[in-house]
Design a protein around this motif. Structure first.
Motif, PDB file in Angstrom:
ATOM      1  N   LEU A  87       7.080   1.064   5.411  1.00 42.02           N
ATOM      2  CA  LEU A  87       5.899   1.427   4.627  1.00 42.02           C
ATOM      3  C   LEU A  87       4.838   2.037   5.533  1.00 42.02           C
ATOM      4  CD1 LEU A  87       4.300   1.485   1.989  1.00 42.02           C
ATOM      5  CD2 LEU A  87       3.570  -0.868   2.493  1.00 42.02           C
ATOM      6  N   LEU A 133       5.889   5.559   6.283  1.00 45.61           N
ATOM      7  CA  LEU A 133       5.736   6.391   5.085  1.00 45.61           C
ATOM      8  C   LEU A 133       4.268   6.694   4.810  1.00 45.61           C
ATOM      9  CD1 LEU A 133       7.147   7.793   2.737  1.00 45.61           C
ATOM     10  CD2 LEU A 133       7.109   5.619   1.503  1.00 45.61           C
ATOM     11  N   SER A 193       2.568  10.348   4.749  1.00 49.04           N
ATOM     12  CA  SER A 193       1.947  10.780   3.495  1.00 49.04           C
ATOM     13  C   SER A 193       0.479  11.144   3.674  1.00 49.04           C
ATOM     14  CB  SER A 193       2.062   9.678   2.439  1.00 49.04           C
ATOM     15  OG  SER A 193       3.408   9.395   2.172  1.00 49.04           O
ATOM     16  N   GLU A 223      -2.214   5.936  -4.063  1.00 49.08           N
ATOM     17  CA  GLU A 223      -1.241   6.620  -3.216  1.00 49.08           C
ATOM     18  C   GLU A 223      -0.465   5.615  -2.355  1.00 49.08           C
ATOM     19  OE1 GLU A 223      -3.236  10.951  -2.327  1.00 49.08           O
ATOM     20  OE2 GLU A 223      -4.231   9.174  -1.499  1.00 49.08           O
ATOM     21  N   VAL A 267       2.093   3.886  -4.576  1.00 52.52           N
ATOM     22  CA  VAL A 267       3.238   4.758  -4.847  1.00 52.52           C
ATOM     23  C   VAL A 267       4.221   4.706  -3.676  1.00 52.52           C
ATOM     24  CG1 VAL A 267       3.943   7.183  -5.097  1.00 52.52           C
ATOM     25  CG2 VAL A 267       2.051   6.283  -6.462  1.00 52.52           C
ATOM     26  N   CYS A 268       3.692   4.744  -2.453  1.00 48.04           N
ATOM     27  CA  CYS A 268       4.558   4.650  -1.269  1.00 48.04           C
ATOM     28  C   CYS A 268       5.292   3.312  -1.243  1.00 48.04           C
ATOM     29  CB  CYS A 268       3.738   4.822   0.004  1.00 48.04           C
ATOM     30  SG  CYS A 268       3.118   6.493   0.276  1.00 48.04           S
ATOM     31  N   LYS A 323       6.036   1.417  -3.756  1.00 46.52           N
ATOM     32  CA  LYS A 323       7.026   1.380  -4.833  1.00 46.52           C
ATOM     33  C   LYS A 323       8.302   2.102  -4.424  1.00 46.52           C
ATOM     34  CE  LYS A 323       7.392   1.942  -9.802  1.00 46.52           C
ATOM     35  NZ  LYS A 323       6.701   2.293 -11.028  1.00 46.52           N
ATOM     36  N   ARG A 324       8.156   3.191  -3.649  1.00 47.50           N
ATOM     37  CA  ARG A 324       9.339   3.941  -3.190  1.00 47.50           C
ATOM     38  C   ARG A 324      10.244   3.060  -2.330  1.00 47.50           C
ATOM     39  NH1 ARG A 324       7.580   9.381  -0.423  1.00 47.50           N
ATOM     40  NH2 ARG A 324       9.806   9.385   0.032  1.00 47.50           N
ATOM     41  N   LEU A 325       9.656   2.070  -1.658  1.00 43.93           N
ATOM     42  CA  LEU A 325      10.418   1.158  -0.801  1.00 43.93           C
ATOM     43  C   LEU A 325      10.716  -0.168  -1.508  1.00 43.93           C
ATOM     44  CD1 LEU A 325       8.604   1.771   2.582  1.00 43.93           C
ATOM     45  CD2 LEU A 325      10.846   2.594   1.899  1.00 43.93           C
ATOM     46  N   HIS A 326      10.423  -0.211  -2.807  1.00 45.28           N
ATOM     47  CA  HIS A 326      10.657  -1.407  -3.624  1.00 45.28           C
ATOM     48  C   HIS A 326       9.848  -2.611  -3.135  1.00 45.28           C
ATOM     49  CE1 HIS A 326      13.815   0.892  -5.547  1.00 45.28           C
ATOM     50  NE2 HIS A 326      14.291   1.175  -4.356  1.00 45.28           N
TER      51      HIS A 326
END
Length: 102
Positions: free
Chosen positions: A72, A75, A79, A89, A92-93, A95-98
């Motif tokens: 994270l 990322l 970002s 934002e 969202v990052c 969430k991309r990594l669960h």
């Protein structure tokens, strides 16, 4: 949001609790440290050294950090494009990594 606004928000949160606060300029009461991590200059290295020393003095033991949190961080750095990300934002990052939660 500007860095000044983010500093102000952070100070409001920190004043509510009893935290050890390291300021970036005591007279300015800034808590955000602008560092150039890609091509650090002498001043960047000096500030990094002070921050490391402060962190170690508060938490001298190593901490096991889940690999997803490290991912994270990477990322978020990619970002941000050297800017400041909003809370949405960042979420969202995550969430991309669960990664769930705040």
């Amino acid at each position: 949001e500007s860095i000044k606004e983010k500093n102000q928000q952070l100070m409001e949160l920190l004043d509510a609790g009893s935290f050890h606060i390291l300021y970036n300029g005591e007279e300015l009461r800034e808590v955000i440290f602008a560092l150039n991590g890609k091509t650090p200059q002498d001043e960047d290295r000096h500030v990094s050294k002070i921050l490391r020393q402060e962190i170690v003095s508060v938490c001298p033991q190593a901490i096991n950090l889940p690999i997803a949190w490290f991912g994270l961080e990477v990322l978020l750095q990619r970002s941000s494009h050297d800017g400041i990300l909003s809370l949405v934002e960042c979420q969202v990052c995550a969430k991309r990594l669960h990664i769930e939660g705040d």
